[in-house]
Design an enzyme around this catalytic site. Sequence first.
Site, short mmCIF file in Angstrom:
data_model
loop_
_atom_site.label_atom_id
_atom_site.label_comp_id
_atom_site.label_asym_id
_atom_site.label_seq_id
_atom_site.Cartn_x
_atom_site.Cartn_y
_atom_site.Cartn_z
N CYS A 44 -10.70 1.21 3.16
CA CYS A 44 -9.29 1.19 1.84
C CYS A 44 -10.27 0.71 0.58
O CYS A 44 -11.52 0.65 0.06
CB CYS A 44 -8.16 0.90 2.08
SG CYS A 44 -6.76 0.97 0.92
N ASP A 56 -1.77 -6.26 2.54
CA ASP A 56 -1.01 -6.40 1.52
C ASP A 56 -0.04 -7.41 2.08
O ASP A 56 0.87 -7.36 1.54
CB ASP A 56 0.11 -4.50 2.26
CG ASP A 56 -0.86 -4.34 1.56
OD1 ASP A 56 -0.45 -3.66 0.44
OD2 ASP A 56 -2.75 -2.99 2.17
#
Length: 307
Positions: free
Chosen positions: A133, A202
């Site tokens: 990512c 996250d």
Amino acid sequence: MSRRVDQTVKDIKSLKVQGARNVAKAGVRAIMYAVEDSRAKTVNGVKADVVKASLKLSGARPTEPMLRNYLDETIEFMASEIAAVKTRSVEKFKEAVIKSENEYLKRMRDDLARLKEYGAAMLTDGMLVVTHCHSSTVTGVIKEAHKQGRELKVVACETRPRYQGRSTAKELARAGLDVTITVDMGIAKFMKKADIVLVGADAINSTGDLINKVGTRALAHLAKDYSVSFFSCAESYKYDSLTLYGVKEKIEERSPKEVWERAPRKVKVSNPAFDVTASRYISGYITEKGVVPPSALSGIAKKKMGE
Ligand code: RUB
């Protein structure tokens, strides 16, 4: 509601602003817009406008505790200001809130600078680094090591369906690093030779499990298979304290259209934004307080957040 706050919410939802740090930074800036654009005539009215903005912002992406932690801190700050200085003018109150938001942004910059030092120290000359990512924290660590003179090779997973891996590859290539991008499942070929896997975060829960972009979990399992160490670069503000009370981190489900624009009607499409990697697959977290095992993360975060 401030139009600038609404625009920020849109940008976060559409991934124009992506990655937990950038989302948190945009949220803090949006709180300043909410304060500046508030037409309330009383201190409590300004506070109500900020609370409304904060609810909208925290709903933009559900798996973002770093954003929520800073929004919660704002609300606590406003409450304590009102309790401490009962007769403060609206202007003075607005100034105080904006000042504290600027302090949050500074804290984020300082934390990142420290984390980059700890992370860069782990990357030695000639290493092959695998990542997934786009994490501004991970790219920050890799660029810092490169700046300090280490020659590194990086392999980035493209990260379906939104291809954030391309942002990683572009950013690192621009900084002069040797970068390869591969389809997500193509990473197995590189794992055999990899020295370290670095991913972002996250959210981190009370047992030290990592919630990060979907595909992180498979990457961690593969790393274990090849005995490659697996680290997450994460400021302690990624910790979600609600998980301490049994609340499960919510995994954002995104539009099926991101996976297949016009899927046949009988085909079901699943598009979770994140997945959970169990702490036993994680060698450690690289934080602003140093490199710590997953079991130590919650202690650091609780101390920092003053719980
Ligand atoms: C991004 C992602 C990143 C973390 C950490 O997902 O999973 O690894 O957010 O990023 P998305 P950072 O693109 O869906 O936001 O280190 O920049 O906080």
